[in-house]
Write a protein that holds these residues in place. Structure first.
Motif, PDB file in Angstrom:
ATOM      1  N   PHE A  42       0.808  -1.212   0.000  1.00 30.75           N
ATOM      2  CA  PHE A  42       0.000   0.000   0.000  1.00 30.75           C
ATOM      3  C   PHE A  42       0.845   1.269   0.000  1.00 30.75           C
ATOM      4  O   PHE A  42       0.627   2.174  -0.809  1.00 30.75           O
ATOM      5  CB  PHE A  42      -0.931  -0.009   1.232  1.00 30.75           C
ATOM      6  CG  PHE A  42      -1.824   1.192   1.334  1.00 30.75           C
ATOM      7  CD1 PHE A  42      -3.049   1.217   0.695  1.00 30.75           C
ATOM      8  CD2 PHE A  42      -1.444   2.299   2.078  1.00 30.75           C
ATOM      9  CE1 PHE A  42      -3.875   2.335   0.782  1.00 30.75           C
ATOM     10  CE2 PHE A  42      -2.258   3.414   2.177  1.00 30.75           C
ATOM     11  CZ  PHE A  42      -3.482   3.425   1.530  1.00 30.75           C
ATOM     12  N   THR A  43       1.815   1.359   0.919  1.00 33.31           N
ATOM     13  CA  THR A  43       2.588   2.599   1.040  1.00 33.31           C
ATOM     14  C   THR A  43       3.435   2.866  -0.192  1.00 33.31           C
ATOM     15  O   THR A  43       3.610   4.011  -0.588  1.00 33.31           O
ATOM     16  CB  THR A  43       3.461   2.604   2.306  1.00 33.31           C
ATOM     17  OG1 THR A  43       4.354   1.500   2.276  1.00 33.31           O
ATOM     18  CG2 THR A  43       2.601   2.551   3.553  1.00 33.31           C
ATOM     19  N   GLU A  44       3.949   1.808  -0.813  1.00 34.57           N
ATOM     20  CA  GLU A  44       4.716   1.981  -2.047  1.00 34.57           C
ATOM     21  C   GLU A  44       3.791   2.419  -3.185  1.00 34.57           C
ATOM     22  O   GLU A  44       4.085   3.367  -3.916  1.00 34.57           O
ATOM     23  CB  GLU A  44       5.420   0.683  -2.417  1.00 34.57           C
ATOM     24  CG  GLU A  44       6.184   0.783  -3.717  1.00 34.57           C
ATOM     25  CD  GLU A  44       6.610  -0.562  -4.258  1.00 34.57           C
ATOM     26  OE1 GLU A  44       7.650  -0.593  -4.902  1.00 34.57           O
ATOM     27  OE2 GLU A  44       5.893  -1.556  -4.055  1.00 34.57           O
ATOM     28  N   LYS A  45       2.666   1.744  -3.309  1.00 34.00           N
ATOM     29  CA  LYS A  45       1.716   2.027  -4.396  1.00 34.00           C
ATOM     30  C   LYS A  45       1.209   3.465  -4.365  1.00 34.00           C
ATOM     31  O   LYS A  45       1.084   4.116  -5.400  1.00 34.00           O
ATOM     32  CB  LYS A  45       0.547   1.052  -4.312  1.00 34.00           C
ATOM     33  CG  LYS A  45      -0.492   1.229  -5.387  1.00 34.00           C
ATOM     34  CD  LYS A  45      -1.600   0.206  -5.271  1.00 34.00           C
ATOM     35  CE  LYS A  45      -2.634   0.389  -6.360  1.00 34.00           C
ATOM     36  NZ  LYS A  45      -3.709  -0.604  -6.273  1.00 34.00           N
ATOM     37  N   TYR A  46       0.897   3.961  -3.171  1.00 33.92           N
ATOM     38  CA  TYR A  46       0.311   5.292  -3.042  1.00 33.92           C
ATOM     39  C   TYR A  46       1.315   6.355  -2.594  1.00 33.92           C
ATOM     40  O   TYR A  46       0.928   7.462  -2.223  1.00 33.92           O
ATOM     41  CB  TYR A  46      -0.891   5.251  -2.088  1.00 33.92           C
ATOM     42  CG  TYR A  46      -2.023   4.436  -2.665  1.00 33.92           C
ATOM     43  CD1 TYR A  46      -2.838   4.958  -3.657  1.00 33.92           C
ATOM     44  CD2 TYR A  46      -2.234   3.126  -2.252  1.00 33.92           C
ATOM     45  CE1 TYR A  46      -3.862   4.203  -4.209  1.00 33.92           C
ATOM     46  CE2 TYR A  46      -3.254   2.359  -2.792  1.00 33.92           C
ATOM     47  CZ  TYR A  46      -4.059   2.907  -3.770  1.00 33.92           C
ATOM     48  OH  TYR A  46      -5.076   2.158  -4.318  1.00 33.92           O
ATOM     49  N   ASN A  47       2.613   6.022  -2.624  1.00 30.87           N
ATOM     50  CA  ASN A  47       3.684   6.958  -2.287  1.00 30.87           C
ATOM     51  C   ASN A  47       3.497   7.574  -0.897  1.00 30.87           C
ATOM     52  O   ASN A  47       3.621   8.786  -0.707  1.00 30.87           O
ATOM     53  CB  ASN A  47       3.795   8.050  -3.361  1.00 30.87           C
ATOM     54  CG  ASN A  47       5.149   8.700  -3.362  1.00 30.87           C
ATOM     55  OD1 ASN A  47       6.156   8.080  -3.016  1.00 30.87           O
ATOM     56  ND2 ASN A  47       5.192   9.955  -3.743  1.00 30.87           N
TER      57      ASN A  47
END
Length: 100
Positions: A42-47
Motif C-alpha cells: 500500500f505505502t509503495e503504491k500510493y507513495n
C-alpha cells in the motif's frame, strides 16, 4: 531484560489524500523503509512516506489495541488526531530524525 517502546503512527502522501496506520518498535528505521520504498504494498503504491502523527506506548498489548482503534477511525477523526500533534501537517521525519 530489554525494555521496548512501541510507536503507533500515521503516514500520508504529499497530497494528504491517503493514510496508513502502523505499529513498530523503531520508528526512524520504519520511516526510512517507507521513504526508500523497501516495503512493498500500500505505502509503495500510493507513495505514502510522510510521518504525520505518532504516539509512544510502553506495552505491546496497549500499542496493538491503540493501532486497531486508530485504524477504525473515520478520515475526519484521523485528521483531528493529526491536527492535535501536527497542525501544519508537516513531515515529522526529516534528515533521518523524528522532529516535532
Amino acid at each position: 531484560m530489554k525494555v521496548y517502546s512501541f510507536y503507533v503512527y500515521i503516514l500520508s502522501n504529499q497530497k494528504f489524500s491517503v493514510f496508513y496506520t502502523g505499529l513498530i518498535n523503531d520508528l526512524a528505521r520504519r520511516c526510512l523503509e517507507h521513504k526508500h520504498k523497501t516495503i512493498k504494498g500500500f505505502t509503495e503504491k500510493y507513495n505514502v512516506d510522510q510521518l504525520m502523527y505518532f504516539e509512544v506506548i510502553d506495552r505491546a498489548e496497549d500499542a496493538i489495541k491503540r493501532e486497531k482503534q486508530i485504524k477504525s477511525y473515520s478520515r475526519s477523526k484521523k485528521i483531528n488526531l493529526i491536527d492535535q500533534l501536527n497542525p501544519c501537517h508537516s513531515n515529522l521525519f526529516r534528515d533521518g530524525k523524528i522532529e516535532l
